[in-house]
Design an enzyme around this catalytic site. Structure first.
Site, PDB file in Angstrom:
ATOM      1  N   ASP A   1      12.964 -20.354 -41.683  1.00 43.70           N
ATOM      2  CA  ASP A   1      13.205 -19.970 -40.095  1.00 43.70           C
ATOM      3  C   ASP A   1      12.574 -20.247 -39.216  1.00 43.70           C
ATOM      4  O   ASP A   1      13.040 -20.407 -38.167  1.00 43.70           O
ATOM      5  CB  ASP A   1      13.867 -18.601 -40.210  1.00 43.70           C
ATOM      6  CG  ASP A   1      15.064 -18.337 -41.216  1.00 43.70           C
ATOM      7  OD1 ASP A   1      15.832 -19.165 -41.529  1.00 43.70           O
ATOM      8  OD2 ASP A   1      15.353 -16.994 -41.361  1.00 43.70           O
TER       9      ASP A   1
ATOM     10  N   SER B   1      14.208 -13.196 -54.622  1.00 45.92           N
ATOM     11  CA  SER B   1      13.825 -11.963 -54.025  1.00 45.92           C
ATOM     12  C   SER B   1      12.522 -12.216 -53.234  1.00 45.92           C
ATOM     13  O   SER B   1      12.786 -12.911 -52.276  1.00 45.92           O
ATOM     14  CB  SER B   1      13.537 -10.923 -55.109  1.00 45.92           C
ATOM     15  OG  SER B   1      13.245  -9.668 -54.639  1.00 45.92           O
TER      16      SER B   1
ATOM     17  N   LYS C   1      19.151 -13.512 -54.427  1.00 50.92           N
ATOM     18  CA  LYS C   1      19.013 -11.950 -54.246  1.00 50.92           C
ATOM     19  C   LYS C   1      18.416 -11.653 -52.910  1.00 50.92           C
ATOM     20  O   LYS C   1      17.226 -11.573 -52.790  1.00 50.92           O
ATOM     21  CB  LYS C   1      18.008 -11.675 -55.629  1.00 50.92           C
ATOM     22  CG  LYS C   1      17.830 -10.140 -55.805  1.00 50.92           C
ATOM     23  CD  LYS C   1      16.606  -9.954 -56.771  1.00 50.92           C
ATOM     24  CE  LYS C   1      16.694  -8.281 -56.909  1.00 50.92           C
ATOM     25  NZ  LYS C   1      16.050  -7.536 -55.953  1.00 50.92           N
TER      26      LYS C   1
END
Length: 554
Positions: A303, A292, A317
């Site tokens: 990223d 999460s 998740k």
């Protein structure tokens, strides 16, 4: 008014309101179906209460029914009755009033597993391994852990009496409950002269502030490289994850967006402040239990090519939950959206809208995973959590080590040792000497810890299949010889696997004197993932190569 009457009146009220509402929307099949089935559900409860041979508890039956319904959706959509509200609040805020100790059941015994340093349980003298006998006047030996936890909690500044068994002694301790605030960062420190380390275990309220404080302190101590450890971190508050990413990337950058069925849950979360340090070389440690919010932090930093991720693939998740208040102070936590990190990928690994023959959500196959690119052009993929830039294999342990730990023998020896020795060296100085190890081996002499090795299990399976397929008579002599050759020797295994058993002993012994912080600190010099992080950070070329486009495997 009794709880039973409250439940029935509530259900009837819902149906009456639903009936008025749905009478104007009769063409809407879904809404009509909801009204019809609510009516049926209330009727069943009402008739059971009237006709069932024994007394029923309508509140319990309704709760079971609600939970069964929600289990059909996903593991994260859940009903929170009024009596569980405090536990839910503690999970999201990290705050509660109590004694400040983790309790649990080890080998059938309720006991203290970890008193948190600086809180009433530790200050009052409770230790790891103390067997819980009574809380106030209530015998808790046969009670479940959640029920004992409720007895220990209570208003701040109220007193609770706890009776425990420690070895052969029985002790009664009076403790004054206090407001407990569990830090999201149980430990931070310098691994070496250049590298700072931050252990982040939760994303409750103030997680970002805890990390910020640690980061600034470590930089003040001379840290020019940083390791952020989110292994085993189950996640928590989304806003805290965004702010932690913001510590390392500039203002105005997208960290995560949420998309759901309702426009109200669609949102884009961007960094809003200037970073603490946007250039410091950074490693983020992840594993299969990082979930999460942990995945948002790791994934967003990946990223933006801002950090090298070391460890193992995360849990996967990518679902967002919102808490909706219900009647009578109950709540329902509902999955309302999915989150997408800056490259555009969704990291959810299981599709709960597609169930297998056993009713379980389906894992997203590799053929359906999509490719995305980081800011610098590295290829990353969705549908399976966050994959590390530098993969570290899961450490495996010998069967004897598993047996000694699982049977509580390492735990019990640490308890016995700590009752005889008032202190040991610090977490990074202490080592299990050969003399201490031999003391443990002698202590094991009258203990049961037999086990089956993997090779022995394989031979057992071979024997079963040979008998089933009528080959046993032909190969029974060979099987007997194999059994004789690999029959394990516990005494020899204690020698062969001495090093890893020592590691297990060290962790348990350190915890008795230095608690949760000590366990983390002692791992800095032996943890394989941390050591690999140091290698990555020590080589500018390797660090740069891992962040270079096309360096990620498809």
């Amino acid at each position: 008014m009794t709880n039973k009457n409250k439940i029935i009146i509530l259900l009837l009220s819902i149906i009456m309101i639903g009936g008025v509402f749905f009478s104007f929307n009769i063409k809407n099949d879904k809404l009509f179906a909801i009204a019809k089935n609510l009516d049926i559900f209330a009727s069943v409860i009402r008739e059971l209460d009237s006709y069932y041979v024994d007394d029923i508890d309508p509140e319990e039956l309704v709760t079971i029914g609600i939970n069964a319904m929600l289990e059909e959706l996903d593991p994260y959509t859940e009903y929170i009755p009024e009596e569980n509200s405090d536990d839910f609040r503690m999970m999201t805020t990290g705050e509660y009033a109590g004694v400040g100790a983790l309790i649990g059941n080890r080998i059938g015994t309720n006991m203290i597993l970890m008193p948190y340093k600086g809180f009433p349980a530790q200050a009052g003298g409770l230790r790891i391994g103390d067997e819980l006998l009574k809380v106030d006047s209530i015998d808790v030996r046969e009670m479940g852990t959640p029920d004992i936890s409720k007895l220990l909690k209570g208003p701040a500044n109220t007193e609770v009496s706890i009776k425990v068994k420690r070895g052969d002694d029985t002790l009664a301790v009076n403790i004054t409950r206090k407001k407990i605030v569990i830090s999201n960062v149980p430990y931070y420190g310098m691994i070496d002269n250049e590298t700072g380390y931050i252990k982040l275990t939760d994303f409750t309220t103030n997680a970002a502030a805890d990390v910020r404080k640690a980061l600034l302190d470590l930089k003040g101590q001379g840290a020019t490289k940083m390791v952020l450890d989110v292994r085993d971190n189950p996640g928590g508050i989304l806003k805290e994850a965004v702010e932690i990413v913001n510590l390392f990337i500039p203002k105005g950058k997208e960290v995560v967006k949420t998309k759901g069925k309702l426009a109200s849950v669609n949102a884009v979360y961007k960094t809003e402040k200037s970073p603490v340090d946007k250039d410091i070389p950074l490693v983020v440690l992840i594993n299969e239990r990082s979930a999460s919010a942990s995945e948002i932090v790791a994934g967003a930093l990946q990223d933006y090519d801002r950090a090298v991720l070391v460890g193992r693939k995360t849990f996967g998740k990518g679902l967002v939950q919102s808490t909706i208040p219900l009647s009578y102070n109950s709540q329902v936590k509902v999955t309302t959206a999915k989150y997408y990190i800056p490259s555009g990928r969704l990291i959810q690994a299981i599709d709960y809208s597609q169930k297998d023959e056993e009713g379980q959500g389906r894992t997203i196959p590799d053929s359906l995973r999509n490719e995305f690119k980081t800011k610098g052009g590295r290829i990353v993929r969705d549908g399976a959590g966050i994959e590390p830039d530098n993969l570290i294999a899961t450490r495996s342990y010998a069967p004897i080590t598993y047996s000694l730990v699982a049977r509580g023998l390492v735990f019990d020896f640490a308890n016995s040792f700590s009752r005889k020795h008032a202190e040991i060296a610090g977490p990074r100085e202490f080592n299990v000497s050969d003399e201490l190890y031999q003391e443990f081996v002698l202590w094991l002499k009258d203990k049961e810890y037999d086990y089956t090795t993997r090779v022995e299990k394989t031979i057992e399976d071979l024997e079963k299949y040979a008998e089933k397929e009528k080959y046993f008579e032909e190969i029974k002599n060979e099987i007997a010889q194999l059994k004789k050759s690999v029959n394990h020797n516990k005494e020899q295994d204690l020698v062969t696997f001495k090093s890893e058993i020592k590691d297990a002993l060290k962790d348990e012994l350190i915890s008795r004197y230095y608690y949760q912080e000590g366990i983390v600190e002692t791992s800095l010099d032996s943890d394989e993932d941390i050591q690999e992080s140091l290698k990555v950070l020590s080589s500018h070329d390797q660090y740069a190569m891992l962040l270079k486009a096309n360096s990620k495997k498809k």
